[in-house]
Design an enzyme around this catalytic site. Structure first.
Site, PDB file in Angstrom:
ATOM      1  N   HIS A  47      10.270  -6.191  36.900  1.00  0.00           N
ATOM      2  CA  HIS A  47      11.168  -5.069  37.208  1.00  0.00           C
ATOM      3  C   HIS A  47      12.564  -5.607  37.519  1.00  0.00           C
ATOM      4  O   HIS A  47      13.574  -4.997  37.156  1.00  0.00           O
ATOM      5  CB  HIS A  47      10.662  -4.288  38.417  1.00  0.00           C
ATOM      6  CG  HIS A  47       9.617  -3.273  38.114  1.00  0.00           C
ATOM      7  ND1 HIS A  47       9.875  -2.123  37.396  1.00  0.00           N
ATOM      8  CD2 HIS A  47       8.301  -3.215  38.437  1.00  0.00           C
ATOM      9  CE1 HIS A  47       8.775  -1.400  37.296  1.00  0.00           C
ATOM     10  NE2 HIS A  47       7.799  -2.048  37.907  1.00  0.00           N
TER      11      HIS A  47
ATOM     12  N   ASP B   7       7.576   1.745  35.110  1.00  0.00           N
ATOM     13  CA  ASP B   7       6.400   2.460  35.605  1.00  0.00           C
ATOM     14  C   ASP B   7       6.506   3.880  35.083  1.00  0.00           C
ATOM     15  O   ASP B   7       7.490   4.580  35.386  1.00  0.00           O
ATOM     16  CB  ASP B   7       6.362   2.454  37.135  1.00  0.00           C
ATOM     17  CG  ASP B   7       6.152   1.057  37.711  1.00  0.00           C
ATOM     18  OD1 ASP B   7       5.522   0.236  37.011  1.00  0.00           O
ATOM     19  OD2 ASP B   7       6.613   0.796  38.830  1.00  0.00           O
TER      20      ASP B   7
ATOM     21  N   GLU C  62      -3.074  -1.406  36.875  1.00  0.00           N
ATOM     22  CA  GLU C  62      -2.115  -0.313  37.081  1.00  0.00           C
ATOM     23  C   GLU C  62      -1.882   0.414  35.758  1.00  0.00           C
ATOM     24  O   GLU C  62      -1.165  -0.098  34.886  1.00  0.00           O
ATOM     25  CB  GLU C  62      -0.783  -0.848  37.624  1.00  0.00           C
ATOM     26  CG  GLU C  62      -0.916  -1.572  38.953  1.00  0.00           C
ATOM     27  CD  GLU C  62       0.410  -2.172  39.419  1.00  0.00           C
ATOM     28  OE1 GLU C  62       1.395  -2.141  38.634  1.00  0.00           O
ATOM     29  OE2 GLU C  62       0.473  -2.666  40.555  1.00  0.00           O
TER      30      GLU C  62
ATOM     31  N   HIS D 182       1.990   0.793  34.658  1.00  0.00           N
ATOM     32  CA  HIS D 182       2.939  -0.316  34.569  1.00  0.00           C
ATOM     33  C   HIS D 182       2.937  -0.958  33.181  1.00  0.00           C
ATOM     34  O   HIS D 182       1.884  -1.355  32.681  1.00  0.00           O
ATOM     35  CB  HIS D 182       2.601  -1.381  35.617  1.00  0.00           C
ATOM     36  CG  HIS D 182       3.581  -2.520  35.645  1.00  0.00           C
ATOM     37  ND1 HIS D 182       4.653  -2.550  36.513  1.00  0.00           N
ATOM     38  CD2 HIS D 182       3.664  -3.647  34.908  1.00  0.00           C
ATOM     39  CE1 HIS D 182       5.348  -3.665  36.311  1.00  0.00           C
ATOM     40  NE2 HIS D 182       4.761  -4.346  35.330  1.00  0.00           N
TER      41      HIS D 182
END
Length: 239
Positions: free
Chosen positions: A152, A159, A216, A219
């Site tokens: 990130h 996301d 996740e 993500h």
């Protein structure tokens, strides 16, 4: 009197003919196009002019909304509606590198052809914000150590979820930032609708150069972005 009456009648007919013809005058400006309609009243039609990525280096940070209005946003870290229970961004913006934007635009075009579009929870994250998050939750299981940085922080991770073109979220089984097995990609003990939604998200993103994180569902990292340097570019907040 008869001559006067005929003259008035011809004048009325002439005026009606003129008013029936549309008069279109276009004046380009930074906000759009101004059109004068058949009643000669100015009516401004706002048509947002999006910027072009042409000529920009792939490493440049840009604001995604400047290049498309086809996305939805719910920037959670600009609120306290997140697992940190704290606001760590000054304002809700989605910035990322040009190469990531190109891949996102292509992916979203595919999604839109299927009646859905991308909704963002988080995009590029300045390293200074990573330090804020680490101070609140200094646990690498949940927050990347800011010294090493997150993708990130490199402008290569997003996301996301999917929503219909009308904005209704698809059921992905958990909320964003749910830390548990129910959020895992390899957990197939879920209703078929959820599995189908995740499959659509994952397979489409992978076709456009992203790879997922097993634990996740939201993500996605752009391939090769892990090689980019950690950045601390900060955007200006506008009301």
């Amino acid at each position: 009197m008869r001559i006067v009456a005929v003259f008035v009648l011809l004048l009325i007919i002439s005026c009606k003919e003129k008013s029936s013809k549309s008069v279109e005058i276009k004046i380009s400006d930074e906000n759009g196009i101004e059109i004068l309609d058949e009643t000669h009243k100015a009516e401004r039609i706002h048509k947002k002019a999006f910027k072009s990525l042409e000529g920009l280096a792939d490493s440049t940070f840009v604001r995604l909304a400047d290049f498309s209005d086809g996305f939805a946003y719910d920037m959670r870290y600009a609120t306290d509606n997140n697992f940190l229970k704290a606001q760590v961004y000054d304002c809700a913006e989605c910035y990322t590198r040009v190469k990531t934007v190109k891949a996102l635009l292509a992916a979203n075009k595919t999604f839109q052809s299927k009646g859905v579009k991308i909704k963002f929870y988080d995009c590029y994250r300045p390293n200074s914000v990573q330090y804020k998050m680490w101070k609140i939750v200094p646990n690498p299981q949940y927050v990347a150590n800011p010294v090493k940085g997150s993708i990130h922080n490199k402008g290569g991770a997003v996301d996301i979820t999917l929503v219909t073109l009308e904005g209704e979220e698809l059921d992905m089984g958990t909320d964003f930032d749910f830390f548990g097995k129910r959020a895992y990609h390899d957990n197939f003990d879920l209703p078929q609708e959820i599995l189908d939604n995740r499959k659509l998200l994952k397979e489409t993103m992978e076709k456009h150069g992203f790879w997922s994180t097993r634990t996740e569902w939201w993500h996605y990292n752009l391939q090769g972005a892990h090689k980019d340097p950690i950045a601390n570019f900060k955007w200006d907040c506008h009301e």
